[in-house]
Design a protein around this motif. Structure first.
Motif, PDB file in Angstrom:
ATOM      1  N   LEU A  20       0.824  -1.212   0.000  1.00  0.00           N
ATOM      2  CA  LEU A  20       0.000   0.000   0.000  1.00  0.00           C
ATOM      3  C   LEU A  20       0.859   1.264   0.000  1.00  0.00           C
ATOM      4  O   LEU A  20       0.573   2.221  -0.729  1.00  0.00           O
ATOM      5  CB  LEU A  20      -0.932   0.015   1.213  1.00  0.00           C
ATOM      6  CG  LEU A  20      -2.086  -0.983   1.207  1.00  0.00           C
ATOM      7  CD1 LEU A  20      -2.832  -0.921   2.537  1.00  0.00           C
ATOM      8  CD2 LEU A  20      -3.032  -0.726   0.046  1.00  0.00           C
ATOM      9  N   VAL A  21       1.902   1.274   0.819  1.00  0.00           N
ATOM     10  CA  VAL A  21       2.794   2.432   0.882  1.00  0.00           C
ATOM     11  C   VAL A  21       3.508   2.631  -0.448  1.00  0.00           C
ATOM     12  O   VAL A  21       3.577   3.748  -0.970  1.00  0.00           O
ATOM     13  CB  VAL A  21       3.797   2.299   2.049  1.00  0.00           C
ATOM     14  CG1 VAL A  21       4.912   3.332   1.952  1.00  0.00           C
ATOM     15  CG2 VAL A  21       3.076   2.417   3.387  1.00  0.00           C
ATOM     16  N   ALA A  22       4.037   1.544  -1.018  1.00  0.00           N
ATOM     17  CA  ALA A  22       4.748   1.646  -2.298  1.00  0.00           C
ATOM     18  C   ALA A  22       3.817   2.169  -3.388  1.00  0.00           C
ATOM     19  O   ALA A  22       4.196   3.046  -4.179  1.00  0.00           O
ATOM     20  CB  ALA A  22       5.337   0.294  -2.691  1.00  0.00           C
ATOM     21  N   GLU A  23       2.590   1.676  -3.429  1.00  0.00           N
ATOM     22  CA  GLU A  23       1.628   2.140  -4.428  1.00  0.00           C
ATOM     23  C   GLU A  23       1.255   3.606  -4.196  1.00  0.00           C
ATOM     24  O   GLU A  23       1.177   4.390  -5.133  1.00  0.00           O
ATOM     25  CB  GLU A  23       0.370   1.268  -4.396  1.00  0.00           C
ATOM     26  CG  GLU A  23       0.585  -0.126  -4.929  1.00  0.00           C
ATOM     27  CD  GLU A  23      -0.589  -1.058  -4.642  1.00  0.00           C
ATOM     28  OE1 GLU A  23      -1.625  -0.608  -4.098  1.00  0.00           O
ATOM     29  OE2 GLU A  23      -0.460  -2.263  -4.951  1.00  0.00           O
ATOM     30  N   GLY A  24       1.017   3.962  -2.938  1.00  0.00           N
ATOM     31  CA  GLY A  24       0.639   5.336  -2.615  1.00  0.00           C
ATOM     32  C   GLY A  24       1.733   6.327  -2.939  1.00  0.00           C
ATOM     33  O   GLY A  24       1.487   7.375  -3.551  1.00  0.00           O
ATOM     34  N   LEU A  25       2.960   6.010  -2.552  1.00  0.00           N
ATOM     35  CA  LEU A  25       4.074   6.898  -2.853  1.00  0.00           C
ATOM     36  C   LEU A  25       4.366   6.914  -4.350  1.00  0.00           C
ATOM     37  O   LEU A  25       4.684   7.960  -4.914  1.00  0.00           O
ATOM     38  CB  LEU A  25       5.317   6.495  -2.066  1.00  0.00           C
ATOM     39  CG  LEU A  25       5.251   6.741  -0.560  1.00  0.00           C
ATOM     40  CD1 LEU A  25       6.500   6.201   0.122  1.00  0.00           C
ATOM     41  CD2 LEU A  25       5.048   8.203  -0.234  1.00  0.00           C
ATOM     42  N   GLY A  26       4.243   5.760  -4.988  1.00  0.00           N
ATOM     43  CA  GLY A  26       4.460   5.689  -6.433  1.00  0.00           C
ATOM     44  C   GLY A  26       3.483   6.573  -7.189  1.00  0.00           C
ATOM     45  O   GLY A  26       3.855   7.224  -8.176  1.00  0.00           O
ATOM     46  N   ALA A  27       2.243   6.647  -6.713  1.00  0.00           N
ATOM     47  CA  ALA A  27       1.247   7.510  -7.346  1.00  0.00           C
ATOM     48  C   ALA A  27       1.637   8.985  -7.228  1.00  0.00           C
ATOM     49  O   ALA A  27       1.216   9.804  -8.041  1.00  0.00           O
ATOM     50  CB  ALA A  27      -0.130   7.280  -6.727  1.00  0.00           C
ATOM     51  N   ALA A  28       2.455   9.295  -6.218  1.00  0.00           N
ATOM     52  CA  ALA A  28       2.930  10.674  -6.029  1.00  0.00           C
ATOM     53  C   ALA A  28       4.328  10.867  -6.611  1.00  0.00           C
ATOM     54  O   ALA A  28       4.979  11.877  -6.350  1.00  0.00           O
ATOM     55  CB  ALA A  28       2.928  11.016  -4.541  1.00  0.00           C
ATOM     56  N   GLY A  29       4.802   9.889  -7.378  1.00  0.00           N
ATOM     57  CA  GLY A  29       6.114   9.996  -8.005  1.00  0.00           C
ATOM     58  C   GLY A  29       7.266   9.861  -7.028  1.00  0.00           C
ATOM     59  O   GLY A  29       8.305  10.488  -7.219  1.00  0.00           O
ATOM     60  N   ALA A  30       7.096   9.046  -6.009  1.00  0.00           N
ATOM     61  CA  ALA A  30       8.127   8.927  -4.977  1.00  0.00           C
ATOM     62  C   ALA A  30       8.288   7.479  -4.525  1.00  0.00           C
ATOM     63  O   ALA A  30       7.513   6.601  -4.910  1.00  0.00           O
ATOM     64  CB  ALA A  30       7.769   9.807  -3.780  1.00  0.00           C
ATOM     65  N   ARG A  31       9.303   7.296  -3.709  1.00  0.00           N
ATOM     66  CA  ARG A  31       9.570   6.006  -3.070  1.00  0.00           C
ATOM     67  C   ARG A  31       9.714   6.252  -1.568  1.00  0.00           C
ATOM     68  O   ARG A  31       9.871   7.394  -1.128  1.00  0.00           O
ATOM     69  CB  ARG A  31      10.856   5.387  -3.605  1.00  0.00           C
ATOM     70  CG  ARG A  31      10.820   5.086  -5.088  1.00  0.00           C
ATOM     71  CD  ARG A  31      12.072   4.403  -5.637  1.00  0.00           C
ATOM     72  NE  ARG A  31      13.295   5.147  -5.403  1.00  0.00           N
ATOM     73  CZ  ARG A  31      14.316   4.708  -4.651  1.00  0.00           C
ATOM     74  NH1 ARG A  31      14.253   3.563  -4.037  1.00  0.00           N
ATOM     75  NH2 ARG A  31      15.401   5.437  -4.512  1.00  0.00           N
ATOM     76  N   GLY A  32       9.705   5.168  -0.800  1.00  0.00           N
ATOM     77  CA  GLY A  32       9.837   5.277   0.652  1.00  0.00           C
ATOM     78  C   GLY A  32      11.100   5.999   1.078  1.00  0.00           C
ATOM     79  O   GLY A  32      11.087   6.793   2.027  1.00  0.00           O
ATOM     80  N   TYR A  33      12.212   5.738   0.391  1.00  0.00           N
ATOM     81  CA  TYR A  33      13.463   6.408   0.739  1.00  0.00           C
ATOM     82  C   TYR A  33      13.355   7.922   0.538  1.00  0.00           C
ATOM     83  O   TYR A  33      13.944   8.692   1.284  1.00  0.00           O
ATOM     84  CB  TYR A  33      14.624   5.882  -0.104  1.00  0.00           C
ATOM     85  CG  TYR A  33      15.157   4.534   0.311  1.00  0.00           C
ATOM     86  CD1 TYR A  33      14.838   3.946   1.534  1.00  0.00           C
ATOM     87  CD2 TYR A  33      16.026   3.836  -0.518  1.00  0.00           C
ATOM     88  CE1 TYR A  33      15.352   2.722   1.917  1.00  0.00           C
ATOM     89  CE2 TYR A  33      16.548   2.608  -0.151  1.00  0.00           C
ATOM     90  CZ  TYR A  33      16.205   2.053   1.062  1.00  0.00           C
ATOM     91  OH  TYR A  33      16.730   0.841   1.433  1.00  0.00           O
ATOM     92  N   HIS A  34      12.609   8.349  -0.458  1.00  0.00           N
ATOM     93  CA  HIS A  34      12.427   9.785  -0.682  1.00  0.00           C
ATOM     94  C   HIS A  34      11.750  10.402   0.538  1.00  0.00           C
ATOM     95  O   HIS A  34      12.186  11.444   1.046  1.00  0.00           O
ATOM     96  CB  HIS A  34      11.574  10.049  -1.915  1.00  0.00           C
ATOM     97  CG  HIS A  34      12.185   9.592  -3.196  1.00  0.00           C
ATOM     98  ND1 HIS A  34      11.467   9.507  -4.360  1.00  0.00           N
ATOM     99  CD2 HIS A  34      13.440   9.182  -3.498  1.00  0.00           C
ATOM    100  CE1 HIS A  34      12.249   9.080  -5.337  1.00  0.00           C
ATOM    101  NE2 HIS A  34      13.453   8.862  -4.832  1.00  0.00           N
ATOM    102  N   TYR A  35      10.672   9.762   0.968  1.00  0.00           N
ATOM    103  CA  TYR A  35       9.936  10.273   2.124  1.00  0.00           C
ATOM    104  C   TYR A  35      10.824  10.307   3.367  1.00  0.00           C
ATOM    105  O   TYR A  35      10.844  11.307   4.092  1.00  0.00           O
ATOM    106  CB  TYR A  35       8.690   9.412   2.367  1.00  0.00           C
ATOM    107  CG  TYR A  35       7.972   9.797   3.629  1.00  0.00           C
ATOM    108  CD1 TYR A  35       7.220  10.970   3.686  1.00  0.00           C
ATOM    109  CD2 TYR A  35       8.061   9.012   4.767  1.00  0.00           C
ATOM    110  CE1 TYR A  35       6.575  11.342   4.850  1.00  0.00           C
ATOM    111  CE2 TYR A  35       7.416   9.379   5.930  1.00  0.00           C
ATOM    112  CZ  TYR A  35       6.676  10.544   5.967  1.00  0.00           C
ATOM    113  OH  TYR A  35       6.047  10.906   7.138  1.00  0.00           O
ATOM    114  N   ARG A  36      11.560   9.244   3.606  1.00  0.00           N
ATOM    115  CA  ARG A  36      12.406   9.181   4.802  1.00  0.00           C
ATOM    116  C   ARG A  36      13.490  10.247   4.779  1.00  0.00           C
ATOM    117  O   ARG A  36      13.735  10.912   5.791  1.00  0.00           O
ATOM    118  CB  ARG A  36      13.007   7.784   4.931  1.00  0.00           C
ATOM    119  CG  ARG A  36      11.949   6.766   5.353  1.00  0.00           C
ATOM    120  CD  ARG A  36      12.351   5.339   5.164  1.00  0.00           C
ATOM    121  NE  ARG A  36      13.587   4.960   5.818  1.00  0.00           N
ATOM    122  CZ  ARG A  36      14.137   3.759   5.715  1.00  0.00           C
ATOM    123  NH1 ARG A  36      13.543   2.828   4.983  1.00  0.00           N
ATOM    124  NH2 ARG A  36      15.250   3.478   6.323  1.00  0.00           N
ATOM    125  N   ALA A  37      14.138  10.444   3.643  1.00  0.00           N
ATOM    126  CA  ALA A  37      15.204  11.443   3.553  1.00  0.00           C
ATOM    127  C   ALA A  37      14.637  12.851   3.709  1.00  0.00           C
ATOM    128  O   ALA A  37      15.182  13.672   4.465  1.00  0.00           O
ATOM    129  CB  ALA A  37      15.950  11.313   2.224  1.00  0.00           C
TER     130      ALA A  37
END
Length: 141
Positions: A20-37
């Motif tokens: 769910l997180v990967a899909e949600g962030l992917g829809a916003a053009g991002a990945r989990g590492y982007h959010y964390r950084a």
């Protein structure tokens, strides 16, 4: 039955949450590492790559690619450290802060989807219990 084991339930739920997180962030053009950084930079200020890796829990080998992607998007800047020209200082940019706000909204929707069957007090209790388990086993706080 194995399907009643807490370890199995946690693993299955974690896998679903990750999707769910990967899909949600992917829809916003991002990945989990982007959010964390971006979160680490927004909350704790500019950092060297090594410090940012520690703050965000991103291994340095993954952090370089993450910073390249964020820099290409204009979300972070790398500038030479005035005290040590061999290092770069990473800073979140105003577009990076706006992008982070979008990611936070997207992740809030993901959390609501993941925890839909739970009442607000149950969500808080689950979060508290998972936090306690993770702390006991030496995970990140």
């Amino acid at each position: 039955m194995f399907t009643e084991l807490p370890s199995w339930l946690l693993t299955q739920t974690a896998a679903h949450a990750h999707r769910l997180v990967a899909e949600g962030l992917g829809a916003a053009g991002a990945r989990g590492y982007h959010y964390r950084a971006l979160t680490a930079l927004d909350r704790e200020g500019p950092a060297s790559q090594a410090d940012l890796g520690r703050r965000s829990g991103i291994h340095l080998s993954d952090l370089v690619a993450t910073l390249n992607e964020l820099s290409d998007g204009g979300y972070v800047e790398r500038t030479p450290d005035p005290s040590d020209r061999r290092r770069n200082v990473i800073t979140i940019t105003p577009p990076g802060r706006r992008h982070l706000r979008r990611l936070e909204k997207q992740l809030a929707r993901v959390q609501d989807d993941l925890l839909a069957p739970l009442a607000p007090d149950e969500r808080a209790q689950l979060t508290a219990l998972l936090t306690r388990l993770l702390a006991h086993h030496g995970g990140p706080q």
